[in-house]
Design a protein around this motif. Sequence first.
Motif, PDB file in Angstrom:
ATOM      1  N   LEU A   1     120.231  60.103  66.317  1.00  0.00           N
ATOM      2  CA  LEU A   1     118.598  60.292  66.751  1.00  0.00           C
ATOM      3  C   LEU A   1     118.574  61.089  66.112  1.00  0.00           C
ATOM      4  O   LEU A   1     118.848  62.249  64.951  1.00  0.00           O
ATOM      5  CB  LEU A   1     118.256  61.122  67.984  1.00  0.00           C
ATOM      6  N   THR A   2     117.209  61.153  65.347  1.00  0.00           N
ATOM      7  CA  THR A   2     116.566  61.341  64.097  1.00  0.00           C
ATOM      8  C   THR A   2     115.104  62.457  64.585  1.00  0.00           C
ATOM      9  O   THR A   2     114.790  61.577  65.528  1.00  0.00           O
ATOM     10  CB  THR A   2     116.117  61.557  62.693  1.00  0.00           C
ATOM     11  N   PHE A   3     114.587  63.385  63.860  1.00  0.00           N
ATOM     12  CA  PHE A   3     113.347  63.934  64.661  1.00  0.00           C
ATOM     13  C   PHE A   3     112.314  64.071  63.033  1.00  0.00           C
ATOM     14  O   PHE A   3     113.053  64.527  62.319  1.00  0.00           O
ATOM     15  CB  PHE A   3     113.225  65.257  65.227  1.00  0.00           C
ATOM     16  N   ARG A   4     110.955  63.384  63.292  1.00  0.00           N
ATOM     17  CA  ARG A   4     110.873  63.116  62.071  1.00  0.00           C
ATOM     18  C   ARG A   4     109.006  63.097  62.081  1.00  0.00           C
ATOM     19  O   ARG A   4     108.813  62.393  63.055  1.00  0.00           O
ATOM     20  CB  ARG A   4     110.816  62.272  60.442  1.00  0.00           C
ATOM     21  N   LYS A   5     108.056  63.936  62.007  1.00  0.00           N
ATOM     22  CA  LYS A   5     106.875  63.745  62.552  1.00  0.00           C
ATOM     23  C   LYS A   5     105.770  64.210  61.300  1.00  0.00           C
ATOM     24  O   LYS A   5     106.488  65.117  60.706  1.00  0.00           O
ATOM     25  CB  LYS A   5     106.506  64.772  63.961  1.00  0.00           C
TER      26      LYS A   5
ATOM     27  N   GLY B   1      94.483  63.298  52.214  1.00  0.00           N
ATOM     28  CA  GLY B   1      94.680  63.252  50.605  1.00  0.00           C
ATOM     29  C   GLY B   1      96.027  64.966  51.506  1.00  0.00           C
ATOM     30  O   GLY B   1      96.878  65.201  50.109  1.00  0.00           O
ATOM     31  N   VAL B   2      96.389  65.515  51.960  1.00  0.00           N
ATOM     32  CA  VAL B   2      97.485  66.377  52.096  1.00  0.00           C
ATOM     33  C   VAL B   2      97.761  65.600  53.752  1.00  0.00           C
ATOM     34  O   VAL B   2      97.311  65.841  54.443  1.00  0.00           O
ATOM     35  CB  VAL B   2      96.704  68.249  53.271  1.00  0.00           C
ATOM     36  N   ARG B   3      99.689  66.553  53.442  1.00  0.00           N
ATOM     37  CA  ARG B   3     100.402  65.831  54.956  1.00  0.00           C
ATOM     38  C   ARG B   3     100.867  67.130  55.318  1.00  0.00           C
ATOM     39  O   ARG B   3     102.193  67.580  54.327  1.00  0.00           O
ATOM     40  CB  ARG B   3     100.794  64.704  55.117  1.00  0.00           C
ATOM     41  N   LEU B   4     101.540  67.647  56.428  1.00  0.00           N
ATOM     42  CA  LEU B   4     102.099  68.374  56.692  1.00  0.00           C
ATOM     43  C   LEU B   4     103.770  67.270  57.258  1.00  0.00           C
ATOM     44  O   LEU B   4     103.493  66.771  58.632  1.00  0.00           O
ATOM     45  CB  LEU B   4     101.999  69.060  57.413  1.00  0.00           C
ATOM     46  N   ASN B   5     104.607  67.456  57.006  1.00  0.00           N
ATOM     47  CA  ASN B   5     106.207  66.827  56.949  1.00  0.00           C
ATOM     48  C   ASN B   5     106.823  67.573  58.172  1.00  0.00           C
ATOM     49  O   ASN B   5     107.765  68.658  56.893  1.00  0.00           O
ATOM     50  CB  ASN B   5     106.739  65.578  56.207  1.00  0.00           C
ATOM     51  N   ILE B   6     107.155  67.174  59.465  1.00  0.00           N
ATOM     52  CA  ILE B   6     108.508  68.104  60.000  1.00  0.00           C
ATOM     53  C   ILE B   6     109.643  67.232  60.296  1.00  0.00           C
ATOM     54  O   ILE B   6     109.542  65.927  60.410  1.00  0.00           O
ATOM     55  CB  ILE B   6     107.741  68.772  60.966  1.00  0.00           C
ATOM     56  N   ASN B   7     110.838  67.650  60.085  1.00  0.00           N
ATOM     57  CA  ASN B   7     111.736  67.005  60.373  1.00  0.00           C
ATOM     58  C   ASN B   7     112.950  68.353  61.085  1.00  0.00           C
ATOM     59  O   ASN B   7     112.624  69.440  61.046  1.00  0.00           O
ATOM     60  CB  ASN B   7     112.579  66.051  59.526  1.00  0.00           C
TER      61      ASN B   7
ATOM     62  N   ARG C   1     115.681  70.306  60.393  1.00  0.00           N
ATOM     63  CA  ARG C   1     115.999  71.060  59.436  1.00  0.00           C
ATOM     64  C   ARG C   1     115.031  71.558  58.713  1.00  0.00           C
ATOM     65  O   ARG C   1     115.113  73.002  58.291  1.00  0.00           O
ATOM     66  CB  ARG C   1     116.944  70.294  58.258  1.00  0.00           C
ATOM     67  N   SER C   2     114.145  70.681  58.016  1.00  0.00           N
ATOM     68  CA  SER C   2     112.550  71.643  57.550  1.00  0.00           C
ATOM     69  C   SER C   2     111.227  71.382  57.474  1.00  0.00           C
ATOM     70  O   SER C   2     110.892  70.123  58.762  1.00  0.00           O
ATOM     71  CB  SER C   2     112.904  71.508  56.194  1.00  0.00           C
ATOM     72  N   TRP C   3     110.000  71.078  56.781  1.00  0.00           N
ATOM     73  CA  TRP C   3     109.213  70.993  56.780  1.00  0.00           C
ATOM     74  C   TRP C   3     108.272  71.190  55.352  1.00  0.00           C
ATOM     75  O   TRP C   3     109.090  71.089  54.131  1.00  0.00           O
ATOM     76  CB  TRP C   3     108.423  72.065  57.481  1.00  0.00           C
ATOM     77  N   SER C   4     107.397  70.316  55.092  1.00  0.00           N
ATOM     78  CA  SER C   4     107.230  70.355  53.641  1.00  0.00           C
ATOM     79  C   SER C   4     105.988  69.775  53.812  1.00  0.00           C
ATOM     80  O   SER C   4     105.124  69.045  54.866  1.00  0.00           O
ATOM     81  CB  SER C   4     108.121  69.151  52.195  1.00  0.00           C
ATOM     82  N   ILE C   5     105.169  70.129  52.276  1.00  0.00           N
ATOM     83  CA  ILE C   5     103.677  69.635  52.280  1.00  0.00           C
ATOM     84  C   ILE C   5     103.398  68.369  51.206  1.00  0.00           C
ATOM     85  O   ILE C   5     104.389  68.676  49.896  1.00  0.00           O
ATOM     86  CB  ILE C   5     102.364  70.787  51.809  1.00  0.00           C
TER      87      ILE C   5
ATOM     88  N   SER D   1     108.749  71.219  49.529  1.00  0.00           N
ATOM     89  CA  SER D   1     109.682  71.464  50.604  1.00  0.00           C
ATOM     90  C   SER D   1     109.640  73.248  50.932  1.00  0.00           C
ATOM     91  O   SER D   1     109.984  73.480  49.821  1.00  0.00           O
ATOM     92  CB  SER D   1     110.884  70.649  50.626  1.00  0.00           C
ATOM     93  N   SER D   2     109.957  73.150  51.865  1.00  0.00           N
ATOM     94  CA  SER D   2     110.494  74.501  52.779  1.00  0.00           C
ATOM     95  C   SER D   2     111.789  75.036  52.454  1.00  0.00           C
ATOM     96  O   SER D   2     112.456  76.284  51.777  1.00  0.00           O
ATOM     97  CB  SER D   2     110.994  74.735  54.570  1.00  0.00           C
ATOM     98  N   THR D   3     112.916  73.937  51.939  1.00  0.00           N
ATOM     99  CA  THR D   3     114.460  74.164  50.942  1.00  0.00           C
ATOM    100  C   THR D   3     113.592  74.184  49.838  1.00  0.00           C
ATOM    101  O   THR D   3     115.316  74.512  48.879  1.00  0.00           O
ATOM    102  CB  THR D   3     115.184  73.324  51.866  1.00  0.00           C
ATOM    103  N   GLY D   4     112.555  74.627  49.209  1.00  0.00           N
ATOM    104  CA  GLY D   4     112.416  74.538  47.636  1.00  0.00           C
ATOM    105  C   GLY D   4     112.759  72.858  46.907  1.00  0.00           C
ATOM    106  O   GLY D   4     112.675  73.132  46.186  1.00  0.00           O
ATOM    107  N   ARG D   5     112.724  71.690  47.436  1.00  0.00           N
ATOM    108  CA  ARG D   5     113.098  70.496  46.953  1.00  0.00           C
ATOM    109  C   ARG D   5     111.614  70.295  46.027  1.00  0.00           C
ATOM    110  O   ARG D   5     110.786  70.407  47.158  1.00  0.00           O
ATOM    111  CB  ARG D   5     113.686  69.895  47.773  1.00  0.00           C
TER     112      ARG D   5
END
Length: 63
Positions: free
Chosen positions: A3-7, A14-20, A22-26, A39-43
């Motif tokens: 199972l995976t989680f992504r929202k 024009g701006v989205r917040l992506n959450i999974n 292990r991390s989040w991103s804008i 991304s919150s991981t630096g990518r």
Amino acid sequence: MPLTFRKSFRILPGVRLNINKRSWSITTGGKNGPRQTHSSTGRRTTSVDLPGPFGWRRTTKRR
């Protein structure tokens, strides 16, 4: 199958917040034109969809 989680939430046009799990991103930008993802991981990813089955993507990682 695991199972995976992504929202994804639209914050502003024009701006989205992506959450999974292990991390989040804008993500800024829309379907037409370039998109920037930080991304919150630096990518950091820049991507552009081109006509047809073509696209361009460049990803950099924090050292």
